[in-house]
Design an enzyme around this catalytic site. Structure first.
Site, PDB file in Angstrom:
ATOM      1  N   LYS A  47      44.380  26.365 -37.110  1.00 23.61           N
ATOM      2  CA  LYS A  47      45.553  27.205 -36.838  1.00 23.61           C
ATOM      3  C   LYS A  47      46.063  27.767 -38.158  1.00 23.61           C
ATOM      4  CE  LYS A  47      49.373  26.631 -33.548  1.00 23.61           C
ATOM      5  NZ  LYS A  47      50.252  25.618 -32.961  1.00 23.61           N
TER       6      LYS A  47
HETATM    7  O1  G3P Z   1      52.944  25.440 -30.840  1.00 24.82           O
HETATM    8  C1  G3P Z   1      54.013  26.175 -31.269  1.00 24.82           C
HETATM    9  C2  G3P Z   1      55.084  26.459 -30.262  1.00 24.82           C
HETATM   10  O2  G3P Z   1      54.701  26.158 -28.978  1.00 24.82           O
HETATM   11  C3  G3P Z   1      56.459  26.044 -30.678  1.00 24.82           C
HETATM   12  O3  G3P Z   1      57.388  26.025 -29.639  1.00 24.82           O
HETATM   13  O4  G3P Z   1      59.605  25.494 -28.705  1.00 24.82           O
HETATM   14  O5  G3P Z   1      59.155  25.092 -31.157  1.00 24.82           O
HETATM   15  O6  G3P Z   1      59.394  27.406 -30.284  1.00 24.82           O
HETATM   16  P1  G3P Z   1      58.973  25.997 -29.956  1.00 24.82           P
END
Ligand code: G3P
EC number: 2.2.1.2
Length: 217
Positions: free
Chosen positions: A83
């Site tokens: 990633k």
């Molecule tokens: O994998 C990254 C992503 O899904 C992060 O989610 O909720 O931290 O914006 P969030």
């Protein structure tokens, strides 16, 4: 549509995996921090458990170090997807690592132009962050729709991995639009089973089972 689980918690991954609900896993530095585990150790454990792609994120911001980190990460297991962030250096690392034959997930995507660049750089996955756009009163779903249209217009094979999913409606809308993959926290995936009419209906059946003393075993 593929389901990836957005977590580094082994027990949660295992529970969904046993039900055939896990096509892959995504992690990021925040999720690794939350797990309290060593990145290499926990990522290996996840890769041993799950057959599909497991995203592990680089820590560097310059292309050269990202490539070196990516090459170390892919040694963990065959199903690692490196990633990298959607920066110019991240795109350089993406191109080199995909040319080497590795899967690359380009993350932190917030615009269709960024997604177009990632596809040109050969990304296996593009991760548009829906929830974080909604957080600032923009429309995360509109971004998924734009990327779907653009990728289909030109036949890009990069898979759209809808990320930063916060609700079951994000999953439903991603499925409607045709995102290839969603990645969501285990609790959001499990919440998809909930419906008040299911609960109400089951309560009525249970009452009748009791009243009529219905027994099978
Ligand atoms: O994998 C990254 C992503 O899904 C992060 O989610 O909720 O931290 O914006 P969030």
């Amino acid at each position: 549509m593929k389901f990836f689980v957005d977590t580094a918690e082994i027990d949660a991954i295992a529970e969904l995996n046993d039900l055939g609900m896990v096509d892959g896993v995504t992690t990021n530095p925040s999720l690794i921090k939350k797990s309290g585990r060593d990145i290499i150790e926990v990522t290996k454990e996840i890769c041993d458990l799950v057959d599909g792609p497991v995203s592990a994120e680089v820590t560097a911001t310059d292309a050269e170090t990202m490539i070196a980190e990516g090459r170390k990460l892919v040694e963990i297991a065959e199903n690692i997807a490196v990633k990298v962030p959607l920066t110019w250096d991240g795109l350089k690392a993406c191109k080199t690592l995909t040319d080497d034959g590795h899967m690359v997930n380009v993350t932190l995507c917030f615009s269709a132009n960024q997604a177009l660049l990632a596809a040109k750089a050969g990304a296996s996955f593009i991760s548009p962050f829906i929830g974080r756009l909604d957080d600032i009163n923009l429309d995360g779903m509109e971004l998924i729709e734009d990327i779907r249209t653009i990728y289909d217009n030109f036949g890009f094979e990069t898979e759209i991995l809808a990320a930063s999913i916060r609700s079951v409606n994000h999953i439903l809308d991603s499925a409607r639009i045709g995102a290839d993959v969603i990645t969501a926290p285990p609790a959001v995936i499990k919440a998809m089973v909930n419906h008040p009419l299911t609960d109400k209906g089951l309560d009525a059946f249970l009452a009748d089972i009791k009243a009529a003393d219905i027994k099978i075993l």
